[in-house]
Design an enzyme around this catalytic site. Structure first.
Site, PDB file in Angstrom:
ATOM      1  CB  CYS A 112      61.689  51.416  31.755  1.00 16.75           C
ATOM      2  SG  CYS A 112      63.957  51.502  32.122  1.00 16.75           S
ATOM      3  CG  HIS A 160      56.754  55.417  28.003  1.00 13.80           C
ATOM      4  ND1 HIS A 160      56.801  54.150  28.025  1.00 13.80           N
ATOM      5  CD2 HIS A 160      57.945  55.551  27.733  1.00 13.80           C
ATOM      6  CE1 HIS A 160      58.174  53.877  27.535  1.00 13.80           C
ATOM      7  NE2 HIS A 160      58.877  55.068  27.507  1.00 13.80           N
ATOM      8  CG  HIS A 201      60.128  58.432  24.388  1.00 17.96           C
ATOM      9  ND1 HIS A 201      61.535  57.599  23.806  1.00 17.96           N
ATOM     10  CD2 HIS A 201      60.416  58.040  25.577  1.00 17.96           C
ATOM     11  CE1 HIS A 201      61.349  56.367  23.944  1.00 17.96           C
ATOM     12  NE2 HIS A 201      61.302  56.544  25.433  1.00 17.96           N
ATOM     13  CG  ASN A 220      57.905  53.557  24.112  1.00 20.31           C
ATOM     14  OD1 ASN A 220      58.203  52.937  24.583  1.00 20.31           O
ATOM     15  ND2 ASN A 220      58.322  55.047  23.976  1.00 20.31           N
ATOM     16  NE  ARG A 245      65.535  51.788  24.122  1.00 23.58           N
ATOM     17  CZ  ARG A 245      65.173  52.529  24.431  1.00 23.58           C
ATOM     18  NH1 ARG A 245      64.383  52.271  25.908  1.00 23.58           N
ATOM     19  NH2 ARG A 245      64.793  53.363  24.576  1.00 23.58           N
ATOM     20  CG  ASP A 246      61.514  52.466  25.782  1.00 21.63           C
ATOM     21  OD1 ASP A 246      60.969  51.346  26.031  1.00 21.63           O
ATOM     22  OD2 ASP A 246      61.252  53.512  25.378  1.00 21.63           O
TER      23      ASP A 246
HETATM   24  P1  HMG Z   1      76.824  48.673  37.541  1.00 17.82           P
HETATM   25  O1  HMG Z   1      76.212  47.085  37.807  1.00 17.82           O
HETATM   26  O2  HMG Z   1      77.162  50.097  37.754  1.00 17.82           O
HETATM   27  O3  HMG Z   1      77.992  48.518  36.014  1.00 17.82           O
HETATM   28  O4  HMG Z   1      75.578  49.016  35.921  1.00 17.82           O
HETATM   29  P2  HMG Z   1      79.522  48.843  36.198  1.00 17.82           P
HETATM   30  O5  HMG Z   1      80.385  49.382  35.324  1.00 17.82           O
HETATM   31  O6  HMG Z   1      80.367  48.583  37.615  1.00 17.82           O
HETATM   32  O7  HMG Z   1      80.006  46.978  36.003  1.00 17.82           O
HETATM   33  C1  HMG Z   1      79.774  45.800  36.382  1.00 17.82           C
HETATM   34  C2  HMG Z   1      79.845  45.199  35.251  1.00 17.82           C
HETATM   35  O8  HMG Z   1      78.902  45.636  33.836  1.00 17.82           O
HETATM   36  C3  HMG Z   1      80.818  44.983  33.814  1.00 17.82           C
HETATM   37  O9  HMG Z   1      81.004  43.243  34.303  1.00 17.82           O
HETATM   38  C4  HMG Z   1      80.956  45.546  33.304  1.00 17.82           C
HETATM   39  O10 HMG Z   1      81.774  44.801  32.102  1.00 17.82           O
HETATM   40  C5  HMG Z   1      79.042  45.539  32.796  1.00 17.82           C
HETATM   41  P3  HMG Z   1      81.857  41.796  35.394  1.00 17.82           P
HETATM   42  O11 HMG Z   1      83.284  43.416  35.246  1.00 17.82           O
HETATM   43  O12 HMG Z   1      80.925  42.658  36.205  1.00 17.82           O
HETATM   44  O13 HMG Z   1      82.185  40.593  34.132  1.00 17.82           O
HETATM   45  N1  HMG Z   1      79.211  46.588  32.459  1.00 17.82           N
HETATM   46  C6  HMG Z   1      78.552  46.500  30.544  1.00 17.82           C
HETATM   47  N2  HMG Z   1      78.259  45.498  29.456  1.00 17.82           N
HETATM   48  C7  HMG Z   1      77.613  45.376  28.603  1.00 17.82           C
HETATM   49  N3  HMG Z   1      77.908  46.752  28.059  1.00 17.82           N
HETATM   50  C8  HMG Z   1      78.123  47.855  28.626  1.00 17.82           C
HETATM   51  C9  HMG Z   1      78.467  47.699  30.044  1.00 17.82           C
HETATM   52  N4  HMG Z   1      78.513  48.142  31.285  1.00 17.82           N
HETATM   53  C10 HMG Z   1      79.107  48.091  31.869  1.00 17.82           C
HETATM   54  N5  HMG Z   1      76.978  49.041  28.133  1.00 17.82           N
HETATM   55  C11 HMG Z   1      75.077  49.787  33.899  1.00 17.82           C
HETATM   56  C12 HMG Z   1      75.831  50.067  35.035  1.00 17.82           C
HETATM   57  C13 HMG Z   1      75.325  51.365  33.711  1.00 17.82           C
HETATM   58  C14 HMG Z   1      75.511  48.956  32.451  1.00 17.82           C
HETATM   59  C15 HMG Z   1      73.629  49.741  34.039  1.00 17.82           C
HETATM   60  O14 HMG Z   1      72.934  49.788  35.130  1.00 17.82           O
HETATM   61  C16 HMG Z   1      73.418  48.696  32.873  1.00 17.82           C
HETATM   62  O15 HMG Z   1      73.260  48.437  31.812  1.00 17.82           O
HETATM   63  N6  HMG Z   1      71.173  49.812  32.639  1.00 17.82           N
HETATM   64  C17 HMG Z   1      70.441  50.398  31.973  1.00 17.82           C
HETATM   65  C18 HMG Z   1      69.347  49.822  31.889  1.00 17.82           C
HETATM   66  C19 HMG Z   1      68.471  50.010  30.922  1.00 17.82           C
HETATM   67  O16 HMG Z   1      68.732  49.938  29.940  1.00 17.82           O
HETATM   68  N7  HMG Z   1      67.295  50.613  31.381  1.00 17.82           N
HETATM   69  C20 HMG Z   1      66.132  50.903  29.937  1.00 17.82           C
HETATM   70  C21 HMG Z   1      67.101  50.980  29.225  1.00 17.82           C
HETATM   71  S1  HMG Z   1      66.801  53.208  29.183  1.00 17.82           S
HETATM   72  C22 HMG Z   1      65.148  53.709  29.214  1.00 17.82           C
HETATM   73  O17 HMG Z   1      63.938  52.637  29.182  1.00 17.82           O
HETATM   74  C23 HMG Z   1      64.215  55.123  28.946  1.00 17.82           C
HETATM   75  C24 HMG Z   1      63.915  55.318  27.987  1.00 17.82           C
HETATM   76  O18 HMG Z   1      63.211  54.886  27.531  1.00 17.82           O
HETATM   77  C25 HMG Z   1      63.412  56.688  27.981  1.00 17.82           C
HETATM   78  C26 HMG Z   1      62.379  57.086  28.711  1.00 17.82           C
HETATM   79  O19 HMG Z   1      61.131  56.372  28.186  1.00 17.82           O
HETATM   80  O20 HMG Z   1      62.418  57.771  29.781  1.00 17.82           O
HETATM   81  C27 HMG Z   1      64.941  56.220  26.707  1.00 17.82           C
HETATM   82 MG    MG Z   2      60.425  54.743  26.808  1.00 14.95          MG
END
Ligand code: HMG
Ligand code: MG
Length: 293
Positions: free
Chosen positions: A233, A202, A200, A242, A10-11
């Protein structure tokens, strides 16, 4: 004994620009599963517009092979993510928010409090489905947009997640800037929760292993890592991969601390993926193992 959570699929993969084919992801995950992990974060059910690399989450998830003693986890940002994960049969999911408002906005288009409000009913729904929930607090020490974080914010978010029934909170050094003294300062204040805390790191600054060691010496035993040291990310500019699974495994193995994970098998999984990506991965232990016949 420590417990390692492998987040490479995933990450590790989410930051790769070129789409990795489903078969390659499945081979990678299966090779990691055979190395003996208890937990592998296989993918995320986020918006495919935000993370195109993991748009194949359903396809990957439906083909995961079960292994005794192994739980696959999926990262989810909201209820829609939970529904998708439940449809794929996950027994454990991970939600994510941050200690920095700026990062929360960039990464999820939500304030921290909006995320927390969204998680409370989600955790309840997961509990009813007998699905356990892990939680991440990103930017626990430093934020790429807001700089150094007031640790009170990190503690506040961590305790809010624990209070809503989240079983394990993983503190993310998202940009890889934390050093052991900062880690110590935060972990001292969370010591009463240490059974529920994972770390966690990096490895942008090369301090991740030192941070792990400091946390371990303070009684913390759950660490996230990524095969080969892949990761990052897309919403955290400047962050690198990581902490490499091979590097943490080598350290604990040599210290005589059991991990239950086979270093050689993890290195083989990384090496296979590196061949597909056509580049060397960052792990130093992996590089040494590949150089030694
Ligand atoms: P948004 O654009 O504000 O979403 O995104 P919304 O709620 O306004 O919805 C817009 C559209 O997205 C809609 O579709 C929803 O259905 C769809 P439309 O009607 O326009 O066709 N939607 C989804 N589709 C599929 N799966 C879903 C989903 N939710 C809404 N779950 C949202 C808000 C949170 C969805 C977006 O910002 C997002 O997906 N962000 C994720 C970013 C990400 O994955 N970042 C990396 C992971 S975090 C990380 O790496 C850190 C970590 O490793 C720890 C660390 O290192 O610190 C964990
Ligand atoms: Mg991470």
């Amino acid at each position: 004994m420590i417990r390692l959570v492998e987040v490479g699929p995933r990450d590790g993969l989410q930051n790769e620009k070129d789409i990795v084919p489903v078969e390659v992801k499945l081979q990678f995950i299966e090779a990691l599963a055979q190395a003996g992990y208890q937990e592998i974060e296989a993918t995320s059910f986020v918006s495919p517009r935000w993370i195109p690399q993991l748009a194949d989450a359903e396809e990957v998830s439906h083909q995961l092979k079960p292994h005794d003693g192994l739980t696959y986890t999926a990262l989810i940002p909201n209820r829609k993510g939970l529904q998708r994960a439940l449809e794929c049969g996950y027994r454990r999911v991970a939600v994510f928010t941050a200690a920095s408002e700026a990062f929360s906005q960039k990464n999820t288009n939500r304030t921290i409090s909006e995320s927390l409000q969204e998680f409370a009913p989600l955790v309840e729904e997961a509990r009813k489905a007998e699905v356990s929930v892990r939680g991440y607090v990103s930017t626990a020490w430093h934020c790429p947009y807001a700089g150094r974080i007031d640790l009170k914010e990190t503690i506040h978010v961590t305790e809010a997640l624990i209070a809503m029934g989240i079983e394990e909170v993983s503190l993310g050094d998202t940009v890889g800037l934390a050093v052991p003294s900062e880690v110590e300062l935060l972990l001292e204040q969370l010591h009463h929760h240490r059974e529920k805390i994972a770390l966690h790191f990096h490895d942008t600054s090369g301090t991740a292993l030192a941070n792990v060691l400091r946390a371990y010496q303070m009684g913390y035993t759950v660490f996230d890592c990524s095969a080969g040291g892949l990761g990052g990310c897309p919403y955290a500019p400047g962050a690198s991969g990581n902490l490499a699974s091979e590097d943490i495994l080598y350290m604990f193995e040599q210290m005589g601390v059991p991990t239950g994970v086979d270093l050689q098998k993890v290195a083989a999984a990384s090496s296979q993926l590196a061949t597909h990506l056509n580049r060397k991965l960052p792990s130093r232990t992996l590089a040494r193992l590949l150089a030694t016949p």
